[in-house]
Design an enzyme around this catalytic site. Structure first.
Site, PDB file in Angstrom:
ATOM      1  N   ASP A  85       5.412  -1.068   7.895  1.00  0.00           N
ATOM      2  CA  ASP A  85       6.059  -2.004   6.958  1.00  0.00           C
ATOM      3  C   ASP A  85       6.373  -1.279   5.647  1.00  0.00           C
ATOM      4  OD1 ASP A  85       7.133  -4.455   6.279  1.00  0.00           O
ATOM      5  OD2 ASP A  85       5.233  -5.329   5.624  1.00  0.00           O
ATOM      6  N   LYS A 137       8.433  -0.280   2.756  1.00  0.00           N
ATOM      7  CA  LYS A 137       9.611  -0.850   2.071  1.00  0.00           C
ATOM      8  C   LYS A 137       9.299  -0.832   0.579  1.00  0.00           C
ATOM      9  CE  LYS A 137       7.859  -5.530   2.866  1.00  0.00           C
ATOM     10  NZ  LYS A 137       8.096  -6.843   3.434  1.00  0.00           N
ATOM     11  N   ASP A 183      -0.362  -2.706   1.278  1.00  0.00           N
ATOM     12  CA  ASP A 183      -0.089  -3.680   2.348  1.00  0.00           C
ATOM     13  C   ASP A 183      -0.142  -3.066   3.750  1.00  0.00           C
ATOM     14  OD1 ASP A 183       0.471  -5.860   3.799  1.00  0.00           O
ATOM     15  OD2 ASP A 183       2.485  -6.208   3.020  1.00  0.00           O
ATOM     16  N   THR A 224      10.739  -5.701   8.373  1.00  0.00           N
ATOM     17  CA  THR A 224      11.789  -6.279   7.536  1.00  0.00           C
ATOM     18  C   THR A 224      13.122  -5.649   7.955  1.00  0.00           C
ATOM     19  OG1 THR A 224      10.133  -6.434   5.802  1.00  0.00           O
ATOM     20  CG2 THR A 224      12.425  -6.675   5.108  1.00  0.00           C
TER      21      THR A 224
HETATM   22  P1  ATP Z   1       3.626  -9.428   2.685  1.00  0.00           P
HETATM   23  O1  ATP Z   1       3.998 -10.843   2.456  1.00  0.00           O
HETATM   24  O2  ATP Z   1       4.620  -8.463   2.049  1.00  0.00           O
HETATM   25  O3  ATP Z   1       3.278  -9.068   4.087  1.00  0.00           O
HETATM   26  P2  ATP Z   1       0.828  -9.517   2.133  1.00  0.00           P
HETATM   27  O4  ATP Z   1       0.487 -10.955   2.389  1.00  0.00           O
HETATM   28  O5  ATP Z   1       0.289  -8.582   3.167  1.00  0.00           O
HETATM   29  O6  ATP Z   1       2.340  -9.268   1.842  1.00  0.00           O
HETATM   30  P3  ATP Z   1       0.429  -7.708  -0.064  1.00  0.00           P
HETATM   31  O7  ATP Z   1       1.811  -7.128   0.100  1.00  0.00           O
HETATM   32  O8  ATP Z   1      -0.711  -6.824   0.263  1.00  0.00           O
HETATM   33  O9  ATP Z   1       0.282  -9.103   0.710  1.00  0.00           O
HETATM   34  O10 ATP Z   1       0.297  -8.229  -1.563  1.00  0.00           O
HETATM   35  C1  ATP Z   1       1.219  -9.148  -2.121  1.00  0.00           C
HETATM   36  C2  ATP Z   1       1.583  -8.712  -3.530  1.00  0.00           C
HETATM   37  O11 ATP Z   1       0.406  -8.660  -4.358  1.00  0.00           O
HETATM   38  C3  ATP Z   1       2.175  -7.326  -3.620  1.00  0.00           C
HETATM   39  O12 ATP Z   1       3.567  -7.344  -3.437  1.00  0.00           O
HETATM   40  C4  ATP Z   1       1.795  -6.879  -5.030  1.00  0.00           C
HETATM   41  O13 ATP Z   1       2.693  -7.408  -5.992  1.00  0.00           O
HETATM   42  C5  ATP Z   1       0.443  -7.543  -5.246  1.00  0.00           C
HETATM   43  N1  ATP Z   1      -0.641  -6.609  -4.899  1.00  0.00           N
HETATM   44  C6  ATP Z   1      -1.115  -6.331  -3.656  1.00  0.00           C
HETATM   45  N2  ATP Z   1      -2.103  -5.432  -3.696  1.00  0.00           N
HETATM   46  C7  ATP Z   1      -2.274  -5.128  -5.002  1.00  0.00           C
HETATM   47  C8  ATP Z   1      -3.164  -4.243  -5.705  1.00  0.00           C
HETATM   48  N3  ATP Z   1      -4.063  -3.519  -5.047  1.00  0.00           N
HETATM   49  N4  ATP Z   1      -3.061  -4.179  -7.053  1.00  0.00           N
HETATM   50  C9  ATP Z   1      -2.136  -4.921  -7.715  1.00  0.00           C
HETATM   51  N5  ATP Z   1      -1.278  -5.774  -7.122  1.00  0.00           N
HETATM   52  C10 ATP Z   1      -1.337  -5.876  -5.786  1.00  0.00           C
END
Ligand code: ATP
Length: 360
Positions: free
Chosen positions: A139, A141, A161, A180
């Protein structure tokens, strides 16, 4: 190795502001009470039962944890702690304060290829390390490429992520339709075996966009984008690539190849002459060429707009679905589907977005 804690996360961490949200929950800044150190807490709602439409299977979150536990690299976000309760799992992650790489670049007036390469090189180092451990991210991107801090001389890339990441041992076959549309490789759409080379296609797409502000396979609809990816046809339009070096185009061409076996590996990328010049002339060319900043800024603004548009429209769809499926709920009904109730209150859009991004 981090093991799952069963106590309440709030006993050990003070929960602070929201940092972001994903498909299945929110990410909040949190401060460890014993040390005062700040982390990012990823709160993931889990399915209460197999039939529930809300939340993520526990095994999926356990897989993300299992993978993060194996990764220890300066360009990959670290896992610090994990909590599990009946309806939620919380990943306490290294706090990444610098925001997304693409947003950081879009704020600049200009960027030379040489400066862009500094970032691409760090992405490649993280990816090469991951692949050396037989882990494919699947993933990659712009949203998942962040900077640890941005107000420093050499900002450090952090890949985040690992929700779709997989450990794929040599010889094993793994297939999936997730990802995506703009960034996925043809083998994902064709439901063929995936592996580290699937990530290398995404690196090719990200590099193409970074240099030109154009997305190589973008169509009017997701359907059209997917069919463009499968056909594998793209070009370097002179209007957008007039400043781009021959070496940069060669780098991309060796990644955007339909047959995964033909693509460069991350290790090969790191010694490609565009990343590691063989002579002074190549080095000078890179420093004199610049990325198409005007178009890149446009691309990034559209990307941000689309991300918020997807969030709002998925939210609206969910609201309509709820009205159609559950016109009225008795108190007894509500008590019986506690998990779904919680999900909808905190993050109604989560389930739909993952489906939208994988299939629409
Ligand atoms: P997706 O919907 O893209 O699959 P997800 O549910 O797996 O996402 P993440 O992408 O891990 O969740 O996190 C969502 C958002 O939170 C990220 O786009 C980022 O803005 C913020 N985020 C994630 N991890 C961190 C971190 N370690 N420190 C700061 N912000 C973070």
């Amino acid at each position: 190795m981090t093991s799952f804690k069963h106590e309440n996360v709030e006993d050990l961490y003070e929960l602070l502001e929201k940092l972001g949200s994903g498909h299945f929950g929110e990410v909040k800044r949190c401060k460890e009470k014993s040390t005062g150190i700040c982390y990012a807490g990823k709160f993931i709602k889990t399915r209460k039962c197999k039939g529930s439409r809300m939340g993520l299977d526990r095994e999926q979150v356990e897989r993300e944890v299992f993978i993060l536990q194996q990764l220890e690299h300066p360009n990959i976000m670290k896992l610090h702690d994990v909590f599990a309760s009946k309806s939620e799992m919380v990943l306490i992650l290294e706090l990444i304060r610098g925001g997304e790489l693409f947003d950081f670049i879009a704020e600049k007036e200009a960027l030379s290829e040489e400066e862009a390469i500094e970032f691409i090189q760090q992405i490649l180092k993280g990816v090469a390390y991951m692949h050396s451990r037989h882990i494919a991210h699947l993933d990659l991107k712009p949203e998942n490429i962040m900077l640890l801090e941005k107000a420093v001389p050499n900002p450090k890339i952090k890949l985040i992520d690992f929700g779709l990441a997989q450990k794929i041992e040599d010889g094993a076959v793994f297939k999936s339709l997730c990802g995506t549309p703009q960034y996925i490789a043809p083998e994902v759409i064709n439901y063929e075996p995936l592996g580290p080379s699937t990530d290398m296609w995404s690196v090719g797409v990200i590099t193409y966009i970074l240099l030109s502000g154009l997305s190589p396979f973008q169509g009017e609809t997701d359907q059209e984008t997917l069919s463009n990816v499968v056909s594998g046809n793209y070009e370097f339009d002179d209007r957008y690539f007039k400043e781009t070096t021959y070496m940069a185009k060669d780098f991309i061409q060796q990644l955007l190849l339909k047959d995964p076996r033909d693509r460069m590996t991350a290790v090969e990328c790191l010694i490609h002459a565009w990343i590691k010049p063989l002579n002074r002339k190549q080095a000078v060319n890179r420093s004199r060429s610049s990325i198409n900043m005007k178009n890149f800024k446009k691309f990034n603004a559209r990307r941000k707009w689309k991300l918020s548009y997807n969030m709002v429209s998925a939210c609206n769809r969910l609201c309509r679905m709820r009205l159609l499926c559950n016109p009225i709920k008795t108190e007894e009904d509500l008590r019986q589907c506690e998990s779904d109730q919680e999900d909808e209150k905190t993050k109604p859009v989560t389930l739909l977005r993952r489906r939208l991004s994988s299939l629409s």
